[in-house]
Design an enzyme around this catalytic site. Sequence first.
Site, PDB file in Angstrom:
ATOM      1  N   LYS A  98      -2.721 -30.043 -24.950  1.00 31.11           N
ATOM      2  CA  LYS A  98      -3.364 -30.785 -26.046  1.00 31.11           C
ATOM      3  C   LYS A  98      -4.885 -30.688 -25.919  1.00 31.11           C
ATOM      4  O   LYS A  98      -5.407 -30.256 -24.878  1.00 31.11           O
ATOM      5  CB  LYS A  98      -2.919 -32.241 -25.991  1.00 31.11           C
ATOM      6  CG  LYS A  98      -3.302 -32.931 -24.680  1.00 31.11           C
ATOM      7  CD  LYS A  98      -2.496 -34.186 -24.421  1.00 31.11           C
ATOM      8  CE  LYS A  98      -3.012 -34.860 -23.161  1.00 31.11           C
ATOM      9  NZ  LYS A  98      -2.153 -35.970 -22.738  1.00 31.11           N
ATOM     10  N   TYR A 105     -38.271 -34.662 -22.746  1.00 26.68           N
ATOM     11  CA  TYR A 105     -38.430 -35.937 -23.464  1.00 26.68           C
ATOM     12  C   TYR A 105     -38.748 -37.080 -22.509  1.00 26.68           C
ATOM     13  O   TYR A 105     -38.153 -37.181 -21.430  1.00 26.68           O
ATOM     14  CB  TYR A 105     -37.131 -36.297 -24.192  1.00 26.68           C
ATOM     15  CG  TYR A 105     -36.921 -35.573 -25.499  1.00 26.68           C
ATOM     16  CD1 TYR A 105     -37.827 -35.686 -26.549  1.00 26.68           C
ATOM     17  CD2 TYR A 105     -35.785 -34.796 -25.699  1.00 26.68           C
ATOM     18  CE1 TYR A 105     -37.621 -35.032 -27.758  1.00 26.68           C
ATOM     19  CE2 TYR A 105     -35.557 -34.139 -26.902  1.00 26.68           C
ATOM     20  CZ  TYR A 105     -36.480 -34.268 -27.931  1.00 26.68           C
ATOM     21  OH  TYR A 105     -36.259 -33.625 -29.115  1.00 26.68           O
TER      22      TYR A 105
HETATM   23  C1  LIG Z   1      -1.785 -35.757 -21.423  1.00 29.05           C
HETATM   24  C2  LIG Z   1      -0.408 -36.008 -21.027  1.00 29.05           C
HETATM   25  C3  LIG Z   1       0.120 -35.442 -19.856  1.00 29.05           C
HETATM   26  C4  LIG Z   1      -0.733 -34.715 -18.847  1.00 29.05           C
HETATM   27  O1  LIG Z   1      -1.426 -35.652 -18.067  1.00 29.05           O
HETATM   28  P1  LIG Z   1      -2.418 -35.222 -16.873  1.00 29.05           P
HETATM   29  O2  LIG Z   1      -2.853 -36.513 -16.299  1.00 29.05           O
HETATM   30  O3  LIG Z   1      -3.528 -34.472 -17.516  1.00 29.05           O
HETATM   31  O4  LIG Z   1      -1.646 -34.374 -15.950  1.00 29.05           O
HETATM   32  C5  LIG Z   1       1.464 -35.621 -19.605  1.00 29.05           C
HETATM   33  N1  LIG Z   1       2.238 -36.342 -20.438  1.00 29.05           N
HETATM   34  C6  LIG Z   1       1.769 -36.929 -21.556  1.00 29.05           C
HETATM   35  C7  LIG Z   1       2.669 -37.720 -22.411  1.00 29.05           C
HETATM   36  C8  LIG Z   1       0.431 -36.797 -21.873  1.00 29.05           C
HETATM   37  O5  LIG Z   1      -0.051 -37.399 -22.967  1.00 29.05           O
END
Ligand SMILES: *Cc1c(COP(=O)(O)O)cnc(C)c1O
Length: 347
Positions: free
Chosen positions: A40, A250
Amino acid sequence: MLLDVPRPALRLGFDPDALRANWQALDRLSGDARAGAAVKADGYGLGARQVVPVLHAAGCHDFFVAHWSEADALLDIAAPGSISVLHGPLTDADVAFALASGATPVINSLEQARRWLAAGGGRCHLMVDTGMNRLGLPMADLGDESVAALDVDVLLSHLVSAEEETPFNAVQRDRWEEARRAVLHQRASLANSAGIALGSGYHGDLTRPGIALYGGVPRAEMAGDLRQVVRPQVAILQVRNVAAGETVGYNATFTAKTAMRTGTIALGYADGYLRCWSGKGRFLAGGQVLPVLGRVSMDMTVIDLSSAPGLREGDWVTADYALPEASAATGLTQYELLTVLGQRFAR
Ligand SMILES: *Cc1c(COP(=O)(O)O)cnc(C)c1O
């Protein structure tokens, strides 16, 4: 007119071997379970389209995205059934897209279950909320007839504090086990990256690492198994000689104690190199360390070239961006450090 657009002066150095090795390590640490991958947020900012083929070649067959649009971006490079959409079918358009594309919805509520079933449904995943109180079917709804009617591949839940030692991890594991007994399913999944280190009781059939694939270290004991995958790299736009007593950037927060040579690089907070790096970030070139001087601005940052007198305009430097150390230095999480990296990076 079709213009030949020059390559940007910043790019995301990406190490596919490290990504592959991290997935293999997490798959091994997952014991009898297979490791999937959370891709994602555009593969945590690395570019899902460059991450997914590497993971697939390593043996990964389960990819998790949050939005339907993120599934759409992967349909031509991954088997649609291997792409799961965590937010689930919120609208009839989502359901229609799932059916047309073959991407798998994660059902998160009775409403989503009924919407999916009303459209003919088919294979899906089911997220059960075992304590996050964020997204997922409440435990109390497990006995509902629409849940029984689902064709569940993966029954999943998500840990609240897997990176910590807390009794709540076992509470969630036990609730997940209860859900496994209550709902027919093919595979069960609980652990994110940190959860993999909690041991076999948390593994089920499928783990879902994200941050650790990309070089994040969620628990100290995993550090030896994980390699840095991504390094922001940026070109020097200008080299300057700054006299003793002059200031840089800045609000003049840095004053040169002696005459020094500085470099202005094409990277700023608009690229995700946030202002918290002001006065504390470091760049690397040829083994030399080049500290950030003064404030990070929107499109530029000034670094100290004193230790690397050979560097010229157009030369490239690499941000010191090892995630655990960068997180300690800035107070940003390892997740934020990756997902803020902006669209101007060539990926
Ligand atoms: C983002 C997510 C993961 C991965 O989590 P990490 O902490 O990055 O390993 C796994 N399961 C779900 C449902 C998530 O939303």
